[in-house]
Write an enzyme that holds these catalytic residues in place. Structure first.
Site, short mmCIF file in Angstrom:
data_model
loop_
_atom_site.label_atom_id
_atom_site.label_comp_id
_atom_site.label_asym_id
_atom_site.label_seq_id
_atom_site.Cartn_x
_atom_site.Cartn_y
_atom_site.Cartn_z
N LYS A 13 0.83 -1.22 0.00
CA LYS A 13 0.00 0.00 0.00
C LYS A 13 0.86 1.27 0.00
O LYS A 13 0.61 2.19 -0.76
CB LYS A 13 -0.93 0.03 1.23
CG LYS A 13 -1.88 -1.14 1.33
CD LYS A 13 -2.83 -1.00 2.50
CE LYS A 13 -2.15 -1.03 3.87
NZ LYS A 13 -1.61 -2.35 4.27
N ARG A 88 -9.60 1.04 9.11
CA ARG A 88 -9.15 -0.32 9.37
C ARG A 88 -10.18 -1.14 10.15
O ARG A 88 -9.95 -2.32 10.41
CB ARG A 88 -7.88 -0.23 10.21
CG ARG A 88 -6.70 -1.03 9.69
CD ARG A 88 -5.56 -0.71 10.63
NE ARG A 88 -4.37 -1.45 10.41
CZ ARG A 88 -3.35 -1.00 9.67
NH1 ARG A 88 -3.42 0.13 9.03
NH2 ARG A 88 -2.27 -1.73 9.58
N ARG A 127 11.82 -7.13 3.88
CA ARG A 127 11.97 -5.71 3.55
C ARG A 127 12.93 -4.98 4.48
O ARG A 127 13.43 -3.91 4.14
CB ARG A 127 10.62 -4.99 3.46
CG ARG A 127 9.88 -4.78 4.77
CD ARG A 127 8.51 -4.15 4.49
NE ARG A 127 7.70 -4.08 5.70
CZ ARG A 127 6.41 -3.77 5.71
NH1 ARG A 127 5.78 -3.53 4.60
NH2 ARG A 127 5.74 -3.72 6.85
N ARG A 131 11.29 -2.41 11.56
CA ARG A 131 10.12 -2.08 12.37
C ARG A 131 9.95 -3.09 13.49
O ARG A 131 10.11 -4.29 13.29
CB ARG A 131 8.85 -2.08 11.49
CG ARG A 131 8.63 -0.75 10.80
CD ARG A 131 7.52 -0.81 9.79
NE ARG A 131 6.26 -1.34 10.31
CZ ARG A 131 5.13 -1.33 9.61
NH1 ARG A 131 5.11 -0.83 8.38
NH2 ARG A 131 4.04 -1.83 10.13
N ARG A 142 -0.75 -9.37 13.33
CA ARG A 142 -1.32 -8.33 12.45
C ARG A 142 -2.21 -8.94 11.38
O ARG A 142 -3.25 -8.38 11.04
CB ARG A 142 -0.18 -7.51 11.82
CG ARG A 142 0.45 -6.53 12.83
CD ARG A 142 1.87 -6.17 12.48
NE ARG A 142 2.01 -5.50 11.21
CZ ARG A 142 3.14 -5.47 10.51
NH1 ARG A 142 4.22 -6.09 10.95
NH2 ARG A 142 3.19 -4.82 9.37
P1 ADP Z 1 0.86 -2.40 7.96
O1 ADP Z 1 -0.21 -2.18 6.92
O2 ADP Z 1 2.13 -2.97 7.38
O3 ADP Z 1 0.41 -3.16 9.16
P2 ADP Z 1 0.69 0.40 8.88
O4 ADP Z 1 1.82 1.35 8.76
O5 ADP Z 1 -0.52 0.67 8.07
O6 ADP Z 1 1.35 -1.00 8.50
O7 ADP Z 1 0.25 0.25 10.41
C1 ADP Z 1 1.17 -0.02 11.45
C2 ADP Z 1 0.46 -0.07 12.79
O8 ADP Z 1 -0.11 1.23 13.08
C3 ADP Z 1 -0.72 -1.03 12.91
O9 ADP Z 1 -0.33 -2.34 13.23
C4 ADP Z 1 -1.52 -0.37 14.05
O10 ADP Z 1 -0.93 -0.62 15.31
C5 ADP Z 1 -1.34 1.11 13.77
N1 ADP Z 1 -2.41 1.65 12.91
C6 ADP Z 1 -2.23 2.24 11.68
N2 ADP Z 1 -3.40 2.63 11.16
C7 ADP Z 1 -4.36 2.26 12.04
C8 ADP Z 1 -5.78 2.38 12.08
N3 ADP Z 1 -6.46 2.93 11.05
N4 ADP Z 1 -6.44 1.89 13.15
C9 ADP Z 1 -5.78 1.33 14.18
N5 ADP Z 1 -4.45 1.19 14.22
C10 ADP Z 1 -3.74 1.66 13.18
#
Ligand code: ADP
Length: 184
Positions: A13, A88, A127, A131, A142
């Site tokens: 994404k 999400r 990657r 993190r 996740r």
């Molecule tokens: P990925 O899609 O690889 O999991 P993101 O950068 O989108 O990575 O998200 C990393 C973390 O940030 C998530 O595991 C969560 O803890 C938090 N997070 C991000 N966006 C949201 C959201 N919309 N709602 C709840 N938690 C979020």
């Protein structure tokens, strides 16, 4: 144009959002990036969400929704935005509709990147972004949360006829070409 870029962790994404941003001059809003920056800078938000991100769990809906509502007040989003990592949960999607409606806006496209689970795990482990949530155990957490809480978001937008499902396997350029066809 307000575009939601949707898909599991590791689907690409962020990469594709950056390409869309450059090609179409639409700003990219990643809630994950905002949280990681806040953690790095030890802001009050960062302190609040650090343990949650480290565990691979979801930040509470109200925290995320308030953050996005505040961010969208910025003029740079006036003509649209690419949302990456938000909404999400179905509750976030419902609240998001309210936020956009208040500004006379709506979601224009929902692009879902489809990638098999084995490939996701492989991609994230290779990657090497360092993190704290990119260990095999956290990735599994996740992915489970994605299946249970996030996937239903797609049905929410399917009911509105907005969903395009894109094959997320192939080169970055191939995937970007597929995404572009959904905009024209
Ligand atoms: P990925 O899609 O690889 O999991 P993101 O950068 O989108 O990575 O998200 C990393 C973390 O940030 C998530 O595991 C969560 O803890 C938090 N997070 C991000 N966006 C949201 C959201 N919309 N709602 C709840 N938690 C979020």
């Amino acid at each position: 144009m307000n575009i939601i870029l949707f898909g599991p962790p590791g689907a690409g994404k962020g990469t594709q959002a950056n390409l869309i941003q450059d090609k179409f001059s639409i700003p990219h809003l990643s809630t994950g990036n905002i949280f990681r920056t806040a953690i790095k800078n030890q802001t009050p938000l960062g302190v609040k969400v650090k343990a949650i991100l480290d565990a691979g769990k979801l930040v509470p809906d109200n925290t995320v929704v308030d953050l996005v509502a505040e961010e969208l007040k910025d003029e740079k989003y006036m003509n649209g935005c690419i949302f990456d990592g938000f909404p999400r949960t179905v509750a976030q999607a419902e609240a998001f509709d309210g936020i956009l409606a208040e500004q006379g806006k709506s979601v224009d496209a929902f692009v879902s990147l489809v990638v098999p689970e084995e490939e996701l795990i492989k991609r994230i482990l290779s990657r090497g972004e360092g993190r704290s949530d990119d260990t095999e155990e956290k990735i599994k957490t996740r992915l489970a949360i994605y299946r249970n809480e996030t996937e239903p978001v797609m049905n929410y937008y399917k009911e509105q006829g907005l969903v395009s499902e894109i094959d997320g396997l192939g080169s970055i350029e191939e995937i970007f070409d597929r995404i572009k066809t959904t905009f024209s």
